[in-house]
Design a protein around this motif. Sequence first.
Motif, mmCIF file in Angstrom:
data_model
loop_
_atom_site.group_PDB
_atom_site.id
_atom_site.type_symbol
_atom_site.label_atom_id
_atom_site.label_comp_id
_atom_site.label_asym_id
_atom_site.label_seq_id
_atom_site.Cartn_x
_atom_site.Cartn_y
_atom_site.Cartn_z
ATOM 1 N N VAL A 1 -4.570 6.384 1.413
ATOM 2 C CA VAL A 1 -3.964 5.451 0.458
ATOM 3 C C VAL A 1 -3.885 6.125 -0.904
ATOM 4 C CG1 VAL A 1 -4.256 3.268 -0.778
ATOM 5 C CG2 VAL A 1 -4.664 3.362 1.676
ATOM 6 N N ASN A 2 -2.703 6.103 -1.524
ATOM 7 C CA ASN A 2 -2.562 6.569 -2.902
ATOM 8 C C ASN A 2 -2.891 5.426 -3.850
ATOM 9 O OD1 ASN A 2 -1.777 7.682 -5.384
ATOM 10 N ND2 ASN A 2 0.372 7.212 -5.036
ATOM 11 N N GLU A 3 -2.181 4.329 -3.727
ATOM 12 C CA GLU A 3 -2.526 3.178 -4.556
ATOM 13 C C GLU A 3 -2.068 1.899 -3.902
ATOM 14 O OE1 GLU A 3 -0.756 3.341 -8.421
ATOM 15 O OE2 GLU A 3 1.255 3.653 -7.672
ATOM 16 N N ILE A 4 -2.543 0.779 -4.469
ATOM 17 C CA ILE A 4 -2.133 -0.523 -3.959
ATOM 18 C C ILE A 4 -1.376 -1.262 -5.059
ATOM 19 C CG2 ILE A 4 -4.192 -0.605 -2.482
ATOM 20 C CD1 ILE A 4 -5.184 -2.952 -4.261
ATOM 21 N N LEU B 1 0.863 -1.185 0.000
ATOM 22 C CA LEU B 1 0.000 0.000 0.000
ATOM 23 C C LEU B 1 0.895 1.230 0.000
ATOM 24 C CD1 LEU B 1 -2.300 -1.989 0.732
ATOM 25 C CD2 LEU B 1 -2.972 -0.465 2.559
ATOM 26 N N GLU B 2 0.640 2.166 -0.931
ATOM 27 C CA GLU B 2 1.354 3.452 -0.942
ATOM 28 C C GLU B 2 0.452 4.502 -0.318
ATOM 29 O OE1 GLU B 2 2.623 4.549 -4.885
ATOM 30 O OE2 GLU B 2 3.424 2.569 -5.283
ATOM 31 N N PHE B 3 1.033 5.339 0.549
ATOM 32 C CA PHE B 3 0.244 6.344 1.262
ATOM 33 C C PHE B 3 0.809 7.744 1.087
ATOM 34 C CE2 PHE B 3 0.346 2.512 3.930
ATOM 35 C CZ PHE B 3 -0.999 2.263 4.192
HETATM 36 MG MG MG Z 1 2.764 4.875 -7.046
#
Ligand code: MG
Length: 376
Positions: free
Chosen positions: A257-260, A246-248
């Motif tokens: 959360v930005n993306e997974i 998980l990108e935050f």
């Molecule tokens: Mg990214």
Amino acid sequence: MKHVLVLGAGQLARMMSLAGAPLNIKISAFDVHSENIVHPLTLEVLGQGLEQAISQADVITAEFEHIPLDVLAVCEASGKFLPSTDAIKAGGDRRIEKALLDNAGVKNAKYAVINERNGLDAAIASVGLPMVLKSALGGYDGKGQWRLKTLDNLEQIWTEMAQCIADSNNQAIVAEEFVPFQREVSLVGARNQHGDIAIYPLAENVHTDGVLTLSTAIDEPELQAQATQMFTAVAESLDYVGVLALEFFDVNGQLLVNEIAPRVHNSGHWTQQGADTCQFENHLRAVCNMPLGSTDAVRATSMVNILGEDSVPDAVYALAGCHVHWYGKEKRAGRKMGHINVSAANQRDLKATLIQLADLLDESAYPALRPAAKTL
Ligand code: MG
Ligand code: ATP
């Protein structure tokens, strides 16, 4: 001996192969473009076609999320594919990803989906400016993105987005509010078939022109607890098996959360030297129905990406605590060619070693290293 087939034949399959060997787990890689079955380290062609690849494997997994849907369908039908088609689709289509996060009750940036010109006006009205616009399918390393700050360049951006939508089937644009974050962090963890979860310490990430350049494991219990709760919600809602990232965005201590990424992740490469069990081994343990290994950090560690370079000075190999990992790729400008893990007994020594490393490397190839090391 278990045989795991990895969809994709890049560095992530390569590092899974290296991590699998001590466990007697053999990896083959399937190049979805050439349809060749290849050795993940030598790229020697071992066979041809998905059918043969599947029949030889006990388990099938993936190193990337942009997998053709027909390939995914055949893998899923074999009953051997982990994490799952739904997980891969959530990682590869920002519309599905956003819906998943909302349904799991996980905080993420406000958004709208744009399919045609009217949708852009509606997005500006509902999301507000400034906005980040991202292609729903196919984006990586900041590609397929636009920034809209004012209405001045609206028509030019729309022309480019319309072209993007027209260029591929089922394409759309996801408009997101611009998040005024202080920093970006990510969480990598594993879940196995029994539902056991093992999570690594958060990593703080530095991006340069949309590409990850430096990742450092951090010890911040309050943020770790937030991230763990979100990881668990996402992993359980997908009944996920394998390593998930998980990108935050960190906005004043609140994570969004930005993306997974439904796979092992670049921001988890530090675990090779910095954690008790690395992310590649834990991914294999999870998909092979084994107990997960300890994710404890064993020493302070950073990872430095090597972009567009195919050598480092000898002195780098001599620097205590530095480990260079090459991917065996041909040199191309900006290409991820390898990474350097830098470890030390504590955060202060890590900072000193990173500054020593910056002294040895060409500043133009590693622009983020020195400034980031100084702020550690
Ligand atoms: Mg990214
Ligand atoms: P990756 O290689 O991580 O898959 P990507 O191309 O899928 O990258 P994102 O991670 O969505 O793209 O975005 C790339 C970078 O752009 C982020 O790491 C962040 O720095 C910036 N960014 C993305 N979305 C936003 C946003 N809504 N607000 C502010 N900055 C953003």
